[in-house]
Design a protein around this motif. Structure first.
Motif, PDB file in Angstrom:
ATOM      1  N   LEU A 153       1.021  -1.108   0.054  1.00  0.00           N
ATOM      2  CA  LEU A 153       0.034   0.205  -0.064  1.00  0.00           C
ATOM      3  C   LEU A 153       0.812   1.392  -0.112  1.00  0.00           C
ATOM      4  O   LEU A 153       0.513   2.103  -0.794  1.00  0.00           O
ATOM      5  CB  LEU A 153      -0.956  -0.106   1.293  1.00  0.00           C
ATOM      6  N   TYR A 154       1.718   1.159   0.856  1.00  0.00           N
ATOM      7  CA  TYR A 154       2.757   2.302   0.761  1.00  0.00           C
ATOM      8  C   TYR A 154       3.555   2.702  -0.308  1.00  0.00           C
ATOM      9  O   TYR A 154       3.583   3.735  -0.845  1.00  0.00           O
ATOM     10  CB  TYR A 154       3.919   2.111   1.978  1.00  0.00           C
ATOM     11  N   ILE A 155       3.890   1.739  -1.088  1.00  0.00           N
ATOM     12  CA  ILE A 155       4.636   1.718  -2.530  1.00  0.00           C
ATOM     13  C   ILE A 155       3.887   1.995  -3.586  1.00  0.00           C
ATOM     14  O   ILE A 155       4.067   2.924  -4.108  1.00  0.00           O
ATOM     15  CB  ILE A 155       5.188   0.245  -2.580  1.00  0.00           C
ATOM     16  N   LYS A 156       2.422   1.674  -3.347  1.00  0.00           N
ATOM     17  CA  LYS A 156       1.497   2.042  -4.392  1.00  0.00           C
ATOM     18  C   LYS A 156       1.405   3.581  -4.102  1.00  0.00           C
ATOM     19  O   LYS A 156       1.106   4.264  -5.086  1.00  0.00           O
ATOM     20  CB  LYS A 156       0.377   1.158  -4.418  1.00  0.00           C
ATOM     21  N   ARG A 157       1.013   4.132  -3.128  1.00  0.00           N
ATOM     22  CA  ARG A 157       1.053   5.479  -2.750  1.00  0.00           C
ATOM     23  C   ARG A 157       2.190   6.262  -3.514  1.00  0.00           C
ATOM     24  O   ARG A 157       1.786   7.499  -4.173  1.00  0.00           O
ATOM     25  CB  ARG A 157       0.870   5.907  -1.254  1.00  0.00           C
ATOM     26  N   CYS A 158       3.435   5.745  -3.404  1.00  0.00           N
ATOM     27  CA  CYS A 158       4.437   6.518  -3.813  1.00  0.00           C
ATOM     28  C   CYS A 158       4.543   6.446  -5.338  1.00  0.00           C
ATOM     29  O   CYS A 158       4.609   7.525  -6.034  1.00  0.00           O
ATOM     30  CB  CYS A 158       5.788   5.732  -3.491  1.00  0.00           C
ATOM     31  N   LEU A 159       3.945   5.302  -5.917  1.00  0.00           N
ATOM     32  CA  LEU A 159       3.852   5.347  -7.339  1.00  0.00           C
ATOM     33  C   LEU A 159       2.558   6.262  -7.636  1.00  0.00           C
ATOM     34  O   LEU A 159       2.773   6.936  -8.790  1.00  0.00           O
ATOM     35  CB  LEU A 159       3.351   3.818  -7.756  1.00  0.00           C
ATOM     36  N   ASN A 160       1.614   6.388  -7.020  1.00  0.00           N
ATOM     37  CA  ASN A 160       0.517   7.227  -7.151  1.00  0.00           C
ATOM     38  C   ASN A 160       1.030   8.715  -7.417  1.00  0.00           C
ATOM     39  O   ASN A 160       0.634   9.376  -7.998  1.00  0.00           O
ATOM     40  CB  ASN A 160      -0.596   7.055  -6.285  1.00  0.00           C
ATOM     41  N   HIS A 161       1.967   9.018  -6.459  1.00  0.00           N
ATOM     42  CA  HIS A 161       2.544  10.145  -6.376  1.00  0.00           C
ATOM     43  C   HIS A 161       3.216  10.844  -7.486  1.00  0.00           C
ATOM     44  O   HIS A 161       3.156  12.027  -8.013  1.00  0.00           O
ATOM     45  CB  HIS A 161       3.688  10.458  -5.092  1.00  0.00           C
ATOM     46  N   MET A 162       3.878   9.905  -8.160  1.00  0.00           N
ATOM     47  CA  MET A 162       4.638  10.278  -9.447  1.00  0.00           C
ATOM     48  C   MET A 162       3.694  10.287 -10.561  1.00  0.00           C
ATOM     49  O   MET A 162       4.107  11.348 -11.422  1.00  0.00           O
ATOM     50  CB  MET A 162       5.439   8.828  -9.909  1.00  0.00           C
TER      51      MET A 162
END
Length: 368
Positions: free
Chosen positions: A228-237
């Motif tokens: 979930l945290y990594i996906k949030r980082c991807l979404n930020h990009m």
């Protein structure tokens, strides 16, 4: 004219499974005088009906991914035409989209359009309600994982998402005012209150459908804590919504983890205040559409009873190493730059400077 059941959700109450079942049994249902309209669907659900209302009454139109090849602005006219063409042999129609439930901006005007579109039909509104703590946790996880690509915190999510702007009893009152409280069917998403613990049986009984069997729908599991945290980082990009399934598939391969179940995304004080509000709502809801007690048999748990959301630094480090190996092996394709940018954000935010060497960080930077 046919009685129309509007199945409006709520989200995260097995709506996709029910929609897949109804679409798969379309011909059998039609032979029994029950229409699951096909001309106003993109996929198994009737989301385009709500998407057209959002386009009309809200500032941000729905992305193309919700429409596919379906033309914007034609959903309600197609529904009316299909209902009219069905003729007197059809006594019941079922329209299903959980997007109905999540609307609050200009909802009164939306409801007016729905009333006008279905004029002459008896309309019954069916909603399944999931206990609020479960909905909050599950829906946040899904919005980070899904094509909406939510990049923010759970705090921001609750404060800004339309679905949390009204309590359940307010939603019930709003739809009841539009279509009559006697025409509401409000059911708990709680197996203990379904016949035999079977939601399909409950749905069929409420809508008067013949017994149906569920079909194999695609699993819609949530993400694990670190995923979930990594996906949030991807979404930020930021990236094309059409690539979201590819991004999720790659993430699940690079970071192996079980989906989150019960979890508390906010601090104990915030959760405690929400719990008090939800408990009052459920008592009011039980008085209006239940037996006078709480609407849900199981109460919202105390803050200390719910595990707090936490990350595993070792697992994040392992993800970074797997990502590096995948990129060097040519397995990331066009998503390499996106994942490299997200990896650098993970390293910086979590202080994982020791998880990858300086030369490896340079490699990530070269992929950006």
């Amino acid at each position: 004219m046919a009685t129309v059941y509007l199945h409006i959700g709520a989200p995260k109450t097995a709506t996709s499974s029910l929609q897949a079942m109804l679409a798969a049994h379309h011909d059998d249902l039609l032979a029994a005088g029950i229409l699951y309209p096909a001309t106003c669907r993109h996929g198994d659900a009737h989301h385009v009906l709500v998407a057209d209302l959002i386009d009309k009454y809200q500032a941000n139109p729905m992305p193309d991914i919700w429409y596919g090849d379906f033309p914007r602005g034609q959903a309600w006219s197609r529904l009316r035409a299909e209902l009219a063409a069905a003729g007197p042999t059809v006594h019941t129609a079922i329209v299903s989209s959980e997007l109905f439930f999540g609307q609050s901006i200009n909802i009164e005007r939306m409801l007016g359009d729905i009333q006008a579109a279905l004029a002459g039909h008896d309309v019954r509104v069916l909603m399944y309600l999931r206990r609020q703590d479960q909905l909050y946790a599950s829906f946040y996880n899904q919005d980070v994982k899904g094509a909406r690509q939510w990049p923010g915190s759970a705090y921001e999510f609750y404060e800004t998402h339309q679905i949390f702007q009204r309590d359940y009893d307010q939603v019930v009152d709003m739809w009841g005012a539009a279509f009559g409280h006697a025409n509401l069917r409000v059911r708990p998403f709680e197996p203990a209150q379904w016949p035999g613990g079977d939601m399909v049986k409950d749905f069929c009984q409420v809508t008067g459908l013949p017994p149906l069997r569920a079909v194999g729908a695609e699993p819609n599991d949530g993400l694990g804590a670190n995923q979930l945290y990594i996906k949030r980082c991807l979404n930020h990009m930021g990236y094309d919504k059409a690539d979201n399934d590819r991004v999720v598939g790659l993430l699940l391969n690079l970071c192996k983890e079980s989906p989150l179940k019960s979890v508390r995304y906010v601090n104990m004080g915030c959760y405690g205040r929400l719990r008090e509000r939800w408990t009052r709502t459920n008592q009011r809801l039980g008085a209006v559409v239940g037996d006078g007690g709480n609407f849900f048999q199981a109460p919202v748990p105390e803050p200390a009873a719910v595990p707090e959301y936490a990350l595993d630094r070792a697992l994040l480090g392992d993800f970074l190493q797997r990502l590096l190996a995948a990129g060097l092996g040519g397995h990331l394709g066009s998503l390499r730059g996106l994942f490299a940018r997200a990896a650098l954000l993970v390293i910086a935010e979590q202080g994982l400077w020791d998880a990858v060497s300086g030369s490896d960080r340079v490699t990530f930077e070269s992929w950006v």
